[in-house]
Design a protein around this motif. Sequence first.
Motif, PDB file in Angstrom:
ATOM      1  N   GLU A  98      -6.194  -4.760  -0.993  1.00 37.75           N
ATOM      2  CA  GLU A  98      -7.468  -5.216  -0.448  1.00 37.75           C
ATOM      3  C   GLU A  98      -7.345  -5.647   1.015  1.00 37.75           C
ATOM      4  OE1 GLU A  98     -10.557  -5.406  -1.337  1.00 37.75           O
ATOM      5  OE2 GLU A  98     -10.446  -4.641  -3.374  1.00 37.75           O
ATOM      6  N   THR A  99      -6.141  -6.007   1.473  1.00 35.59           N
ATOM      7  CA  THR A  99      -5.978  -6.531   2.825  1.00 35.59           C
ATOM      8  C   THR A  99      -5.797  -5.402   3.835  1.00 35.59           C
ATOM      9  OG1 THR A  99      -4.934  -8.466   1.835  1.00 35.59           O
ATOM     10  CG2 THR A  99      -4.721  -8.207   4.216  1.00 35.59           C
ATOM     11  N   ILE A 100      -4.790  -4.565   3.617  1.00 31.82           N
ATOM     12  CA  ILE A 100      -4.589  -3.363   4.435  1.00 31.82           C
ATOM     13  C   ILE A 100      -4.877  -2.178   3.525  1.00 31.82           C
ATOM     14  CG2 ILE A 100      -2.988  -2.026   5.845  1.00 31.82           C
ATOM     15  CD1 ILE A 100      -1.489  -4.555   6.457  1.00 31.82           C
ATOM     16  N   ARG A 101      -6.001  -1.532   3.713  1.00 32.54           N
ATOM     17  CA  ARG A 101      -6.462  -0.507   2.782  1.00 32.54           C
ATOM     18  C   ARG A 101      -6.349   0.866   3.445  1.00 32.54           C
ATOM     19  NH1 ARG A 101     -12.408  -1.399   0.964  1.00 32.54           N
ATOM     20  NH2 ARG A 101     -11.409  -3.194  -0.062  1.00 32.54           N
ATOM     21  N   ARG A 109      -0.719   7.240  -6.402  1.00 36.75           N
ATOM     22  CA  ARG A 109      -0.867   5.798  -6.596  1.00 36.75           C
ATOM     23  C   ARG A 109      -2.176   5.293  -5.984  1.00 36.75           C
ATOM     24  NH1 ARG A 109       3.615   3.095  -8.449  1.00 36.75           N
ATOM     25  NH2 ARG A 109       2.665   1.133  -7.772  1.00 36.75           N
ATOM     26  N   VAL A 110      -2.545   5.828  -4.833  1.00 33.68           N
ATOM     27  CA  VAL A 110      -3.802   5.411  -4.212  1.00 33.68           C
ATOM     28  C   VAL A 110      -4.990   5.823  -5.074  1.00 33.68           C
ATOM     29  CG1 VAL A 110      -5.308   5.804  -2.231  1.00 33.68           C
ATOM     30  CG2 VAL A 110      -2.893   5.374  -1.873  1.00 33.68           C
ATOM     31  N   ALA A 111      -4.949   7.040  -5.593  1.00 31.47           N
ATOM     32  CA  ALA A 111      -6.059   7.501  -6.426  1.00 31.47           C
ATOM     33  C   ALA A 111      -6.179   6.686  -7.707  1.00 31.47           C
ATOM     34  CB  ALA A 111      -5.873   8.985  -6.756  1.00 31.47           C
ATOM     35  N   ALA A 112      -5.041   6.222  -8.242  1.00 30.10           N
ATOM     36  CA  ALA A 112      -5.061   5.416  -9.463  1.00 30.10           C
ATOM     37  C   ALA A 112      -5.211   3.922  -9.187  1.00 30.10           C
ATOM     38  CB  ALA A 112      -3.784   5.664 -10.270  1.00 30.10           C
ATOM     39  N   SER A 113      -5.365   3.542  -7.915  1.00 29.49           N
ATOM     40  CA  SER A 113      -5.503   2.127  -7.517  1.00 29.49           C
ATOM     41  C   SER A 113      -4.335   1.283  -8.018  1.00 29.49           C
ATOM     42  CB  SER A 113      -6.838   1.557  -8.034  1.00 29.49           C
ATOM     43  OG  SER A 113      -7.931   2.227  -7.438  1.00 29.49           O
ATOM     44  N   ARG A 114      -3.120   1.809  -7.850  1.00 31.52           N
ATOM     45  CA  ARG A 114      -1.919   1.056  -8.211  1.00 31.52           C
ATOM     46  C   ARG A 114      -1.389   0.345  -6.958  1.00 31.52           C
ATOM     47  NH1 ARG A 114       2.067   4.919 -11.389  1.00 31.52           N
ATOM     48  NH2 ARG A 114       3.069   2.885 -11.714  1.00 31.52           N
ATOM     49  N   GLY A 144      -5.236  -2.380  -9.665  1.00 32.53           N
ATOM     50  CA  GLY A 144      -6.609  -2.557 -10.113  1.00 32.53           C
ATOM     51  C   GLY A 144      -7.593  -2.745  -8.985  1.00 32.53           C
ATOM     52  N   LYS A 145      -7.108  -3.123  -7.800  1.00 32.29           N
ATOM     53  CA  LYS A 145      -7.991  -3.246  -6.651  1.00 32.29           C
ATOM     54  C   LYS A 145      -8.179  -1.871  -6.010  1.00 32.29           C
ATOM     55  CE  LYS A 145      -8.473  -7.643  -7.129  1.00 32.29           C
ATOM     56  NZ  LYS A 145      -9.780  -8.246  -7.505  1.00 32.29           N
ATOM     57  N   ARG A 146      -9.166  -1.801  -5.144  1.00 28.50           N
ATOM     58  CA  ARG A 146      -9.504  -0.506  -4.563  1.00 28.50           C
ATOM     59  C   ARG A 146      -8.350   0.017  -3.711  1.00 28.50           C
ATOM     60  NH1 ARG A 146     -14.866   0.804  -0.829  1.00 28.50           N
ATOM     61  NH2 ARG A 146     -14.714   3.099  -0.976  1.00 28.50           N
ATOM     62  N   TYR A 147      -7.853   1.175  -4.056  1.00 27.76           N
ATOM     63  CA  TYR A 147      -6.751   1.858  -3.369  1.00 27.76           C
ATOM     64  C   TYR A 147      -5.459   1.039  -3.373  1.00 27.76           C
ATOM     65  CZ  TYR A 147     -10.671   4.617  -1.629  1.00 27.76           C
ATOM     66  OH  TYR A 147     -11.811   5.393  -1.553  1.00 27.76           O
ATOM     67  N   GLY A 148      -5.356   0.064  -4.259  1.00 34.04           N
ATOM     68  CA  GLY A 148      -4.101  -0.664  -4.456  1.00 34.04           C
ATOM     69  C   GLY A 148      -3.826  -1.763  -3.465  1.00 34.04           C
TER      70      GLY A 148
END
Length: 554
Positions: free
Chosen positions: A216-219, A263-268, A210-214
């Motif tokens: 928030e810390t290492i994006r 997974r990145v596109a779906a923010s998993r 649910g967070k951006r690109y799955g």
Amino acid sequence: MGELRNIAPPFVASGPSGVAVRTRLKHLTPDDEKVLRLVGAYLGSLASKDLKARCRDGLEHSGETWAVRKQGLTALSSSRWAGSITKATHDQWALARRCQLAHIQNLEAGIRTIEDRLPLPVGQKGTKKAPGGYRSRREWHAKSRRLRVLQDRLTAARADREAGVVHVVRGGKRLARTRHHLEAAQLTESAWRGRWEAERWFCQADGESGKRYGNETIRISPDGEASIKLPVPLAHLANAPHGRYVLACRVTFTHRGEEWADRVAASRAIAYRIHYDTGRDRWYLTASWQLAPAPALPVEAALAHGVIGVDMNADHLAAWRLDIHGNPTGAPRRFFYDLTGTAEHRDAQVRHALTRLLHWARACGVKAIAVEDLDFVAEKTREKHGHRKRFRQLISGMPTGKLRARLSSMADQTSVAVIAVDPAYTSRWGAQHWQKPLTSTTCTTTRHDAAAVAIGRRAQGHPIRLGAPPRPFRHWGRTAPPPHDQSDRAGHRTVQAGPGAPEREGARPRIPGPRTRSVGPGRGANAGTQNAQHRPGRSAERETWQQDSLPLSL
């Protein structure tokens, strides 16, 4: 023959629960490397302190103590960094507890072996089931002293386990001991120090769905842009808004790249880890995520197209394909590997051998691979095999756990099921009942090949031991031939091939015309029947025999 232990039924091994892919961080600028080193060193110091606090709590650990530790780390870094550090600490403590239990079991096995052998007379020979006495009085005396040492170690280990005390070295105990043997390791003090500090760095973050690109810390964005949320004391190094630092390189994953991109596109949720390889002077990024549990495949469905039995050895995998009836088909295959050298080299060798095995299974159309459910935990003890040091090193070097994990993960991608069978008596019975019958002038069968057949038959539910194994025909129409000869007084064969079985034994078709120059056309009509064979005790033709009368002139 002694009583045989119960054989556990075969089962389909579960697939992998997660995926981890790695790529190299190329074209990093000096500022990028400086920031990564500072972040890794700072978070590594926090991880060391948190691990020390967790070990101090021992068995008194609770949710409240965890909350206190995380709250303290949050003030020094961030909430997400604190969560990653505490989770890694709990995993490391749990791993140390499992290793502690394995060490206790190993000590108990060694003590039992010594206690069983000390009362026996010196020089008494052992059997296949139990070891004999020690070879000399000198060895007996040395083992009696070693028994006291093992008992003291066991007492201390049990006391630590009851008290919840574990011994953990961040960076590795082997590398820590190398500091006292730099010449043997061919390292300088500065080189060892750099490796030691790099191993103790911490730069990994758990993902959040649910967070951006799955994460928030290492994006990592879909186009490969990598950014890191800096801890509070290092926020002044940020080159992007909200205290983030964007690396100059672009990240691409060759293996499972499409799955990662989805997974990145779906923010998993995707977890990332950045680590530095001091030997190669390279930075790497590892991405990992969990897989949904797949429904268990029934054994019968997995064996619908036959099975490939695999026997794992110290330097190769022995494999043989079996049809649905448990009969070996074709020739055995061997996939060699070399388990010497570094851990990366050994892992690459295992993966290469398994890749060739799976390619062969896919080419044969087989959907199941049978392997032994091996575990050499109890057999690694020094006391079980005595002076057989080379044999102890052999079984200790066999990557049983790594091979099972690798095979399950790689077979899942090729839709091949892995069936685990009980390893009891597979090598012994395979060599006893299958090695000689499967050996021919063109095919030399080893004990390992015969063990592969035994493993495959056990996976299919067929018995390994046979009263008289079938002969190595390409297609076996019959099994368990009569014990005496080919006559019928011993009874018919136990299993008869159906009329449509290929290469089924039976009457040869009649070919018009003479079969030999001495036989005219229309003769030999009964050549395909049993009575047409001129054998002792059988009539060649269905007619009465009469002797001609003597000539009157004699």
